[in-house]
Design a protein around this motif. Sequence first.
Motif, mmCIF file in Angstrom:
data_model
loop_
_atom_site.group_PDB
_atom_site.id
_atom_site.type_symbol
_atom_site.label_atom_id
_atom_site.label_comp_id
_atom_site.label_asym_id
_atom_site.label_seq_id
_atom_site.Cartn_x
_atom_site.Cartn_y
_atom_site.Cartn_z
ATOM 1 N N LYS A 142 29.295 32.766 48.936
ATOM 2 C CA LYS A 142 29.635 33.401 50.278
ATOM 3 C C LYS A 142 29.845 32.005 51.102
ATOM 4 O O LYS A 142 30.720 31.971 52.134
ATOM 5 N N THR A 143 29.133 30.798 51.006
ATOM 6 C CA THR A 143 29.139 29.540 51.647
ATOM 7 C C THR A 143 29.218 28.660 50.672
ATOM 8 O O THR A 143 29.146 28.742 49.498
ATOM 9 N N VAL A 144 29.741 27.392 51.353
ATOM 10 C CA VAL A 144 30.006 26.199 50.551
ATOM 11 C C VAL A 144 29.459 25.206 51.426
ATOM 12 O O VAL A 144 29.849 25.041 52.564
ATOM 13 N N GLY A 145 28.956 24.076 50.477
ATOM 14 C CA GLY A 145 28.442 22.767 51.475
ATOM 15 C C GLY A 145 29.529 21.804 51.251
ATOM 16 O O GLY A 145 30.071 21.390 50.221
ATOM 17 N N ILE A 146 30.028 21.193 52.613
ATOM 18 C CA ILE A 146 31.218 20.243 52.395
ATOM 19 C C ILE A 146 30.782 18.846 52.896
ATOM 20 O O ILE A 146 29.821 18.855 53.788
ATOM 21 N N ARG A 147 31.186 18.030 52.109
ATOM 22 C CA ARG A 147 30.722 16.428 52.400
ATOM 23 C C ARG A 147 31.863 15.674 52.494
ATOM 24 O O ARG A 147 32.570 15.746 51.782
ATOM 25 N N VAL A 148 32.107 14.935 53.472
ATOM 26 C CA VAL A 148 33.023 13.754 53.702
ATOM 27 C C VAL A 148 32.056 12.469 53.762
ATOM 28 O O VAL A 148 32.099 11.984 55.014
ATOM 29 N N PRO A 149 31.823 11.783 52.649
ATOM 30 C CA PRO A 149 30.760 10.428 53.060
ATOM 31 C C PRO A 149 31.831 9.439 53.559
ATOM 32 O O PRO A 149 32.864 9.384 53.184
ATOM 33 N N ASP A 150 31.080 8.656 54.367
ATOM 34 C CA ASP A 150 31.707 7.337 54.795
ATOM 35 C C ASP A 150 31.370 6.193 53.898
ATOM 36 O O ASP A 150 30.774 5.538 54.200
ATOM 37 N N ASN A 151 32.281 6.450 52.885
ATOM 38 C CA ASN A 151 32.211 5.438 51.586
ATOM 39 C C ASN A 151 33.444 5.301 51.026
ATOM 40 O O ASN A 151 33.873 6.253 50.590
ATOM 41 N N ALA A 152 34.009 4.025 51.181
ATOM 42 C CA ALA A 152 35.323 4.102 50.434
ATOM 43 C C ALA A 152 35.449 4.334 49.084
ATOM 44 O O ALA A 152 36.488 4.680 48.453
ATOM 45 N N ILE A 153 34.431 3.882 48.187
ATOM 46 C CA ILE A 153 34.299 4.197 46.841
ATOM 47 C C ILE A 153 34.525 5.519 46.236
ATOM 48 O O ILE A 153 35.287 5.960 45.728
ATOM 49 N N VAL A 154 33.703 6.599 47.052
ATOM 50 C CA VAL A 154 33.505 7.898 46.548
ATOM 51 C C VAL A 154 34.930 8.653 47.339
ATOM 52 O O VAL A 154 35.631 9.357 46.635
ATOM 53 N N ASN A 155 35.415 8.067 48.327
ATOM 54 C CA ASN A 155 36.529 8.642 49.146
ATOM 55 C C ASN A 155 38.041 8.233 48.004
ATOM 56 O O ASN A 155 38.738 9.033 47.839
ATOM 57 N N ALA A 156 37.844 7.131 47.550
ATOM 58 C CA ALA A 156 38.996 6.632 46.630
ATOM 59 C C ALA A 156 38.972 7.491 45.118
ATOM 60 O O ALA A 156 40.068 7.729 44.766
ATOM 61 N N LEU A 157 37.958 7.703 44.711
ATOM 62 C CA LEU A 157 37.672 8.483 43.588
ATOM 63 C C LEU A 157 38.225 10.058 43.755
ATOM 64 O O LEU A 157 38.758 10.628 42.925
ATOM 65 N N VAL A 158 37.823 10.705 45.006
ATOM 66 C CA VAL A 158 38.071 12.085 44.887
ATOM 67 C C VAL A 158 39.709 12.086 45.423
ATOM 68 O O VAL A 158 40.424 12.944 44.933
ATOM 69 N N THR A 159 40.429 11.057 45.957
ATOM 70 C CA THR A 159 41.814 10.882 46.346
ATOM 71 C C THR A 159 42.528 10.800 45.031
ATOM 72 O O THR A 159 43.555 11.539 44.687
ATOM 73 N N GLU A 160 42.064 9.984 44.042
ATOM 74 C CA GLU A 160 42.732 9.826 42.690
ATOM 75 C C GLU A 160 42.505 11.081 42.012
ATOM 76 O O GLU A 160 43.575 11.447 41.141
ATOM 77 N N LEU A 161 41.411 11.811 42.075
ATOM 78 C CA LEU A 161 41.081 13.126 41.136
ATOM 79 C C LEU A 161 41.989 14.169 41.698
ATOM 80 O O LEU A 161 42.628 14.949 40.813
ATOM 81 N N GLY A 162 42.214 14.129 42.894
ATOM 82 C CA GLY A 162 43.180 15.449 43.630
ATOM 83 C C GLY A 162 42.216 16.555 43.884
ATOM 84 O O GLY A 162 42.740 17.566 44.415
ATOM 85 N N ASN A 163 41.063 16.451 43.735
ATOM 86 C CA ASN A 163 40.146 17.573 43.494
ATOM 87 C C ASN A 163 38.705 17.138 44.495
ATOM 88 O O ASN A 163 38.595 15.927 43.979
ATOM 89 N N PRO A 164 38.218 17.995 44.984
ATOM 90 C CA PRO A 164 36.677 17.409 45.437
ATOM 91 C C PRO A 164 36.054 17.398 44.293
ATOM 92 O O PRO A 164 36.216 18.020 43.281
ATOM 93 N N ILE A 165 35.047 16.568 44.581
ATOM 94 C CA ILE A 165 33.794 16.211 43.357
ATOM 95 C C ILE A 165 32.733 17.062 43.846
ATOM 96 O O ILE A 165 32.217 16.987 44.836
ATOM 97 N N VAL A 166 31.965 17.606 42.696
ATOM 98 C CA VAL A 166 30.641 18.352 43.003
ATOM 99 C C VAL A 166 29.601 17.113 43.046
ATOM 100 O O VAL A 166 29.806 16.113 42.570
#
Length: 206
Positions: free
Chosen positions: A117-141
Amino acid sequence: MAELIKLFEENPNPRQVSKIGSVLRKGGLIIYPTDTVYGLGCDITNSKALEKVARIKGVKLAKANWSFVCADLSNLSDYVRQIDTSTFKILKRALPGPYTFILPGNNNLPKDFKKKKTVGIRVPDNAIVNALVTELGNPIVSTSIHDEDDILEYTTDPELIYEKWKNLVDIVVDGGYGGNIASTVIDLATGYPEVVREGKGSLDIL
């Protein structure tokens, strides 16, 4: 055995980011830095990878409460029901940052999360993980890696992390020393903010 890949937050190497993205797409597991503690993760759309993470963490996948790490707020509507203006303002104030927000999920959630019913959302202030998520095209668990040592609840040294996890994951991303304070978790699913866990993030954003 896992590969240890060094990435610098100021300028994550695009070739290495692409390589890690490819491993994630094939169902690989990674350990990666965030703006709080190191996390264990995989592509949220890959069932086999999610099952592996669940086994490692000793939980049933259906009952796992993991966060989705997103690159920004733009793909929020992919997984979250429409939210009101006051909720959105809190998100805009806080993110990117060391927060996990619990929000009402919608019908587009990946199949392994459909019953949530709910989902936890994170947008870390970290360029490495943001680059990985952008590259993947999906969120990372995202699920934190705990240390058995009571004093250090979260492991912070990438080389020690590698020694401990090298036979369980495909890649350990060395992004330098991590923190040992987890994110602040805030439940916004009911429309009224409720602090579930006070961690690194300040509550001034509420």
